[in-house]
Design a protein around this motif. Structure first.
Motif, PDB file in Angstrom:
ATOM      1  N   PHE A  22       0.816  -1.213   0.000  1.00 24.31           N
ATOM      2  CA  PHE A  22       0.000   0.000   0.000  1.00 24.31           C
ATOM      3  C   PHE A  22       0.851   1.264   0.000  1.00 24.31           C
ATOM      4  N   PHE A  23       0.283   2.347  -0.532  1.00 23.01           N
ATOM      5  CA  PHE A  23       0.812   3.692  -0.338  1.00 23.01           C
ATOM      6  C   PHE A  23       0.140   4.212   0.931  1.00 23.01           C
ATOM      7  N   VAL A  24       0.910   4.643   1.908  1.00 27.90           N
ATOM      8  CA  VAL A  24       0.348   5.158   3.160  1.00 27.90           C
ATOM      9  C   VAL A  24       0.183   6.670   3.019  1.00 27.90           C
ATOM     10  N   ASP A  25      -1.074   7.125   2.963  1.00 31.10           N
ATOM     11  CA  ASP A  25      -1.366   8.550   2.803  1.00 31.10           C
ATOM     12  C   ASP A  25      -1.265   9.298   4.122  1.00 31.10           C
ATOM     13  N   GLU A  26      -1.748   8.686   5.195  1.00 37.84           N
ATOM     14  CA  GLU A  26      -1.822   9.366   6.485  1.00 37.84           C
ATOM     15  C   GLU A  26      -1.797   8.307   7.591  1.00 37.84           C
ATOM     16  N   THR A  27      -1.271   8.680   8.752  1.00 35.19           N
ATOM     17  CA  THR A  27      -1.277   7.752   9.890  1.00 35.19           C
ATOM     18  C   THR A  27      -1.991   8.402  11.071  1.00 35.19           C
ATOM     19  N   MET A  28      -2.585   7.548  11.892  1.00 33.00           N
ATOM     20  CA  MET A  28      -3.274   7.993  13.102  1.00 33.00           C
ATOM     21  C   MET A  28      -2.961   7.006  14.221  1.00 33.00           C
ATOM     22  N   GLU A  29      -3.128   7.465  15.451  1.00 30.97           N
ATOM     23  CA  GLU A  29      -2.914   6.610  16.613  1.00 30.97           C
ATOM     24  C   GLU A  29      -4.266   6.271  17.224  1.00 30.97           C
ATOM     25  N   ALA A  30      -4.420   5.010  17.599  1.00 33.39           N
ATOM     26  CA  ALA A  30      -5.658   4.574  18.240  1.00 33.39           C
ATOM     27  C   ALA A  30      -5.305   3.664  19.413  1.00 33.39           C
ATOM     28  N   GLY A  31      -6.105   3.742  20.461  1.00 34.93           N
ATOM     29  CA  GLY A  31      -5.979   2.791  21.552  1.00 34.93           C
ATOM     30  C   GLY A  31      -6.604   1.480  21.101  1.00 34.93           C
ATOM     31  N   ILE A  32      -6.327   0.416  21.814  1.00 29.42           N
ATOM     32  CA  ILE A  32      -6.889  -0.880  21.446  1.00 29.42           C
ATOM     33  C   ILE A  32      -7.401  -1.554  22.713  1.00 29.42           C
ATOM     34  N   GLN A  33      -8.604  -2.103  22.635  1.00 30.79           N
ATOM     35  CA  GLN A  33      -9.239  -2.726  23.796  1.00 30.79           C
ATOM     36  C   GLN A  33      -8.757  -4.174  23.903  1.00 30.79           C
ATOM     37  N   LEU A  34      -7.995  -4.463  24.966  1.00 27.93           N
ATOM     38  CA  LEU A  34      -7.416  -5.791  25.163  1.00 27.93           C
ATOM     39  C   LEU A  34      -7.734  -6.312  26.553  1.00 27.93           C
ATOM     40  N   PHE A  35      -7.559  -7.618  26.713  1.00 27.20           N
ATOM     41  CA  PHE A  35      -7.696  -8.261  28.019  1.00 27.20           C
ATOM     42  C   PHE A  35      -6.308  -8.498  28.596  1.00 27.20           C
ATOM     43  N   GLY A  36      -6.234  -8.761  29.890  1.00 27.02           N
ATOM     44  CA  GLY A  36      -4.960  -8.888  30.603  1.00 27.02           C
ATOM     45  C   GLY A  36      -4.000  -9.890  30.007  1.00 27.02           C
ATOM     46  N   THR A  37      -4.490 -11.074  29.645  1.00 30.84           N
ATOM     47  CA  THR A  37      -3.591 -12.092  29.106  1.00 30.84           C
ATOM     48  C   THR A  37      -3.062 -11.686  27.729  1.00 30.84           C
ATOM     49  N   GLU A  38      -3.860 -10.899  26.998  1.00 28.54           N
ATOM     50  CA  GLU A  38      -3.395 -10.430  25.682  1.00 28.54           C
ATOM     51  C   GLU A  38      -2.244  -9.434  25.851  1.00 28.54           C
ATOM     52  N   VAL A  39      -2.335  -8.570  26.847  1.00 32.40           N
ATOM     53  CA  VAL A  39      -1.267  -7.604  27.098  1.00 32.40           C
ATOM     54  C   VAL A  39       0.003  -8.342  27.530  1.00 32.40           C
ATOM     55  N   VAL A 120      -1.273   0.173  25.353  1.00 32.87           N
ATOM     56  CA  VAL A 120      -0.978  -0.364  24.032  1.00 32.87           C
ATOM     57  C   VAL A 120      -1.680   0.504  22.999  1.00 32.87           C
ATOM     58  N   LYS A 121      -0.926   0.935  22.000  1.00 34.22           N
ATOM     59  CA  LYS A 121      -1.466   1.775  20.927  1.00 34.22           C
ATOM     60  C   LYS A 121      -1.236   1.087  19.590  1.00 34.22           C
ATOM     61  N   LEU A 122      -2.117   1.426  18.631  1.00 36.75           N
ATOM     62  CA  LEU A 122      -2.025   0.884  17.288  1.00 36.75           C
ATOM     63  C   LEU A 122      -1.882   2.057  16.330  1.00 36.75           C
ATOM     64  N   GLU A 123      -0.871   2.012  15.482  1.00 36.40           N
ATOM     65  CA  GLU A 123      -0.726   3.044  14.452  1.00 36.40           C
ATOM     66  C   GLU A 123      -1.512   2.576  13.236  1.00 36.40           C
ATOM     67  N   LEU A 124      -2.450   3.394  12.834  1.00 34.42           N
ATOM     68  CA  LEU A 124      -3.398   3.063  11.782  1.00 34.42           C
ATOM     69  C   LEU A 124      -3.062   3.883  10.548  1.00 34.42           C
ATOM     70  N   GLY A 125      -2.992   3.239   9.394  1.00 35.67           N
ATOM     71  CA  GLY A 125      -2.677   3.946   8.162  1.00 35.67           C
ATOM     72  C   GLY A 125      -3.877   4.037   7.243  1.00 35.67           C
ATOM     73  N   ILE A 126      -4.073   5.220   6.650  1.00 35.25           N
ATOM     74  CA  ILE A 126      -5.080   5.381   5.603  1.00 35.25           C
ATOM     75  C   ILE A 126      -4.321   5.116   4.309  1.00 35.25           C
ATOM     76  N   CYS A 127      -4.641   4.000   3.652  1.00 35.60           N
ATOM     77  CA  CYS A 127      -3.805   3.493   2.566  1.00 35.60           C
ATOM     78  C   CYS A 127      -4.559   3.321   1.257  1.00 35.60           C
ATOM     79  N   ARG A 128      -3.794   3.425   0.171  1.00 39.43           N
ATOM     80  CA  ARG A 128      -4.282   3.108  -1.167  1.00 39.43           C
ATOM     81  C   ARG A 128      -3.446   1.961  -1.696  1.00 39.43           C
ATOM     82  N   GLY A 129      -4.067   1.023  -2.376  1.00 40.02           N
ATOM     83  CA  GLY A 129      -3.368  -0.151  -2.878  1.00 40.02           C
ATOM     84  C   GLY A 129      -2.378   0.176  -3.979  1.00 40.02           C
TER      85      GLY A 129
END
Length: 159
Positions: A22-39, A120-129
């Motif tokens: 992908f071509f990454v046009d823009e990035t954003m930060e988002a939190g992610i909902q996880l459970f204890g064992t996943e962390v 825990v944060k997830l970097e999210l990209g707005i992408c074009r193929g």
């Protein structure tokens, strides 16, 4: 195990395939909902972002295809490794993303997962193929850069 630290971010995993496909046009930060064992599993580095993507449904944003390995000592508390994970963003950000994703050929792709402090944060990209010829062009540029670097290294040793 989490490896690099930059700006207080401890990177857990990167999605290199996303940058290839992908071509990454823009990035954003988002939190992610996880459970204890996943962390706990993330702290051990048990995550794979390959083939993952995000979608918006009912005013909420979800990540699917994010594989978090079961925690070894988690027994009955472990969750399904491929369950859909809810991302935490402000409503106006989600609505803005919805407008961008509405365009043809635009998708939301998780680019990296990292610790910001204890969260825990997830970097999210707005992408074009990318088309196949774009991928070939990128590989050719990388190979040329490697060749130049290799040549300059060998020239510096000879001097």
């Amino acid at each position: 195990m989490a490896d690099k630290t930059n700006n207080g971010k401890k990177i857990i995993a990167n999605n290199k395939k996303a940058y290839h496909d992908f071509f990454v046009d823009e990035t954003m930060e988002a939190g992610i909902q996880l459970f204890g064992t996943e962390v706990k599993s993330l702290r051990q580095g048990g995550v794979n972002l390959k083939d993952s993507y995000c979608y918006i449904e009912g005013g909420e944003i979800f990540a699917t295809g994010v594989h978090i390995s079961p925690y070894e000592k988690g027994n009955i508390y472990n969750r399904d490794p491929l369950r859909e994970k809810k991302l935490l963003m402000h409503k106006r950000e989600i609505l803005r993303l919805l407008g961008k994703v509405g365009q043809e050929g635009v998708t939301l792709v998780p680019l990296s997962l990292y610790f910001s402090g204890s969260r825990v944060k997830l970097e999210l990209g707005i992408c074009r193929g990318k088309k196949l010829y774009d991928k070939r062009e990128d590989l050719a540029k990388k190979q040329a850069a490697r060749d130049v670097e290799r040549y300059t290294k060998s020239r510096n040793r000879d001097d």
